[in-house]
Scaffold this motif. Sequence first.
Motif, PDB file in Angstrom:
ATOM      1  N   UNK A 253     109.206  63.613  74.879  1.00 52.45           N
ATOM      2  CA  UNK A 253     110.019  64.767  75.314  1.00 52.45           C
ATOM      3  C   UNK A 253     109.451  65.365  76.599  1.00 52.45           C
ATOM      4  N   UNK A 254     108.127  65.553  76.617  1.00 50.75           N
ATOM      5  CA  UNK A 254     107.474  66.211  77.765  1.00 50.75           C
ATOM      6  C   UNK A 254     107.638  65.373  79.037  1.00 50.75           C
ATOM      7  N   UNK A 255     107.409  64.073  78.909  1.00 54.14           N
ATOM      8  CA  UNK A 255     107.511  63.205  80.100  1.00 54.14           C
ATOM      9  C   UNK A 255     108.953  63.188  80.610  1.00 54.14           C
ATOM     10  N   UNK A 256     109.894  63.151  79.686  1.00 58.41           N
ATOM     11  CA  UNK A 256     111.308  63.181  80.085  1.00 58.41           C
ATOM     12  C   UNK A 256     111.630  64.502  80.810  1.00 58.41           C
ATOM     13  N   UNK A 257     111.074  65.606  80.314  1.00 62.88           N
ATOM     14  CA  UNK A 257     111.317  66.916  80.958  1.00 62.88           C
ATOM     15  C   UNK A 257     110.733  66.925  82.370  1.00 62.88           C
ATOM     16  N   UNK A 258     109.495  66.438  82.502  1.00 63.79           N
ATOM     17  CA  UNK A 258     108.868  66.393  83.830  1.00 63.79           C
ATOM     18  C   UNK A 258     109.689  65.501  84.775  1.00 63.79           C
ATOM     19  N   UNK A 259     110.204  64.409  84.237  1.00 59.06           N
ATOM     20  CA  UNK A 259     110.971  63.472  85.080  1.00 59.06           C
ATOM     21  C   UNK A 259     112.339  64.045  85.458  1.00 59.06           C
ATOM     22  N   UNK A 260     112.719  65.131  84.791  1.00 58.11           N
ATOM     23  CA  UNK A 260     114.029  65.727  85.075  1.00 58.11           C
ATOM     24  C   UNK A 260     113.933  67.121  85.675  1.00 58.11           C
ATOM     25  N   UNK A 261     112.856  67.335  86.416  1.00 61.20           N
ATOM     26  CA  UNK A 261     112.783  68.552  87.231  1.00 61.20           C
ATOM     27  C   UNK A 261     112.073  69.736  86.597  1.00 61.20           C
ATOM     28  N   UNK A 262     111.632  69.614  85.334  1.00 63.40           N
ATOM     29  CA  UNK A 262     110.898  70.718  84.696  1.00 63.40           C
ATOM     30  C   UNK A 262     109.423  70.589  85.058  1.00 63.40           C
ATOM     31  N   UNK A 263     108.786  71.704  85.403  1.00 63.23           N
ATOM     32  CA  UNK A 263     107.398  71.604  85.880  1.00 63.23           C
ATOM     33  C   UNK A 263     106.378  72.173  84.924  1.00 63.23           C
ATOM     34  N   UNK A 264     106.838  72.900  83.874  1.00 63.27           N
ATOM     35  CA  UNK A 264     105.855  73.509  82.975  1.00 63.27           C
ATOM     36  C   UNK A 264     106.365  73.493  81.537  1.00 63.27           C
ATOM     37  N   UNK A 265     105.584  72.964  80.620  1.00 63.01           N
ATOM     38  CA  UNK A 265     105.986  72.995  79.207  1.00 63.01           C
ATOM     39  C   UNK A 265     104.957  73.776  78.389  1.00 63.01           C
TER      40      UNK A 265
END
Length: 288
Positions: A253-265
């Motif tokens: 989930x985290x890697x997918x978020x980073x790959x889609x423009x999210x910078x902080x989880x």
Amino acid sequence: MKISDIVEAKPYSVSFEVFPPKTEDAREGVTKAAREIAALHPAFMSVTYGAGGGTSEYTAEIAHDLQEHCGVPMMAHLTCITSTHEHIREQLDLLKSKGVENILALRGDIPEGFELREQNYHHAIELVRDIKAYAPEFCIAGACYPDTHPDAPSQKEDIRHLKEKVDAGMDFLITQMFFDNPVFYSYMYKLREAGITVPVHPGIMPIVNAKQMKRTLKLSGTTLPERFRRILDTFGETPEAMRQAGIAYATDQIIDLFANGIRSVHVYSMNVPSVAKAIMENVSQIIS
Ligand code: FAD
């Protein structure tokens, strides 16, 4: 330091939530676990406040301890639903005296049997306004719900109230846990369409045992995608396998978020250092 500035300065970041001890007996163990998580150098950490019926008196103390001894910027959660205005001002003074500059301003869940007539606060927005009026120097975050808050009549209403809450003075938002990234992406689109432009940190919960999953879902109203349900059905009865699968799912989930423009989880660590460590190792080359 203000978390909004810290996160802005990094290309990608991971932060962790911990919860304070419920009793004095548990204090040493919680402090030790939280310090181990802090030693992983997350961008920041947050400490919950009275969640799940626990005590709130240790929140400021744990936040202060981690900031002083581990050098991690801290955010203290603060709920208002059962508080008086005077108590909130006392909490703000306490956090200031402990050097905590960041607050996650929350309504809190309404306790069973709580007398609604006696409420000083009804929604988190009133807390945000009070903080802004009494101590405007705090960096303020708020909660939001990709799967819609359980009390909201519709997602549209929920987002309308969220916009008002953000406009009252929020610097960023942290989401309730979710397990389906497309649900989050669709939610983000709706937030931006509604004019909510502050950064949104997705909240990720690594589920490492099936029992925890059931309890968590009941409390949060979060839906479970079929893909994760199959993992639970297949590995839920085998603790070590479930742990591995839960960490892998959260990492994915985290890697997918980073790959889609999210910078902080923001990762719900559940005070388990080994889980926090595994997540950090899995994304070490990305956040370095
Ligand atoms: P609000 O923003 O007030 O929203 C609550 C509901 O009221 C929503 O349905 C919203 O649509 C509606 N609403 C908002 N404003 C209005 C309005 N003006 N008129 C009518 N309806 C309105 N709980 C704890 O006890 N301790 C914690 O430490 C804690 N940490 C959390 C951390 C995160 C990241 C999240 C997502 C939740 C956390 N919670 C915690 C749970 C939280 O307190 C509950 O989800 C609570 O029910 C709602 O809090 P809120 O701040 O989102 O409320």
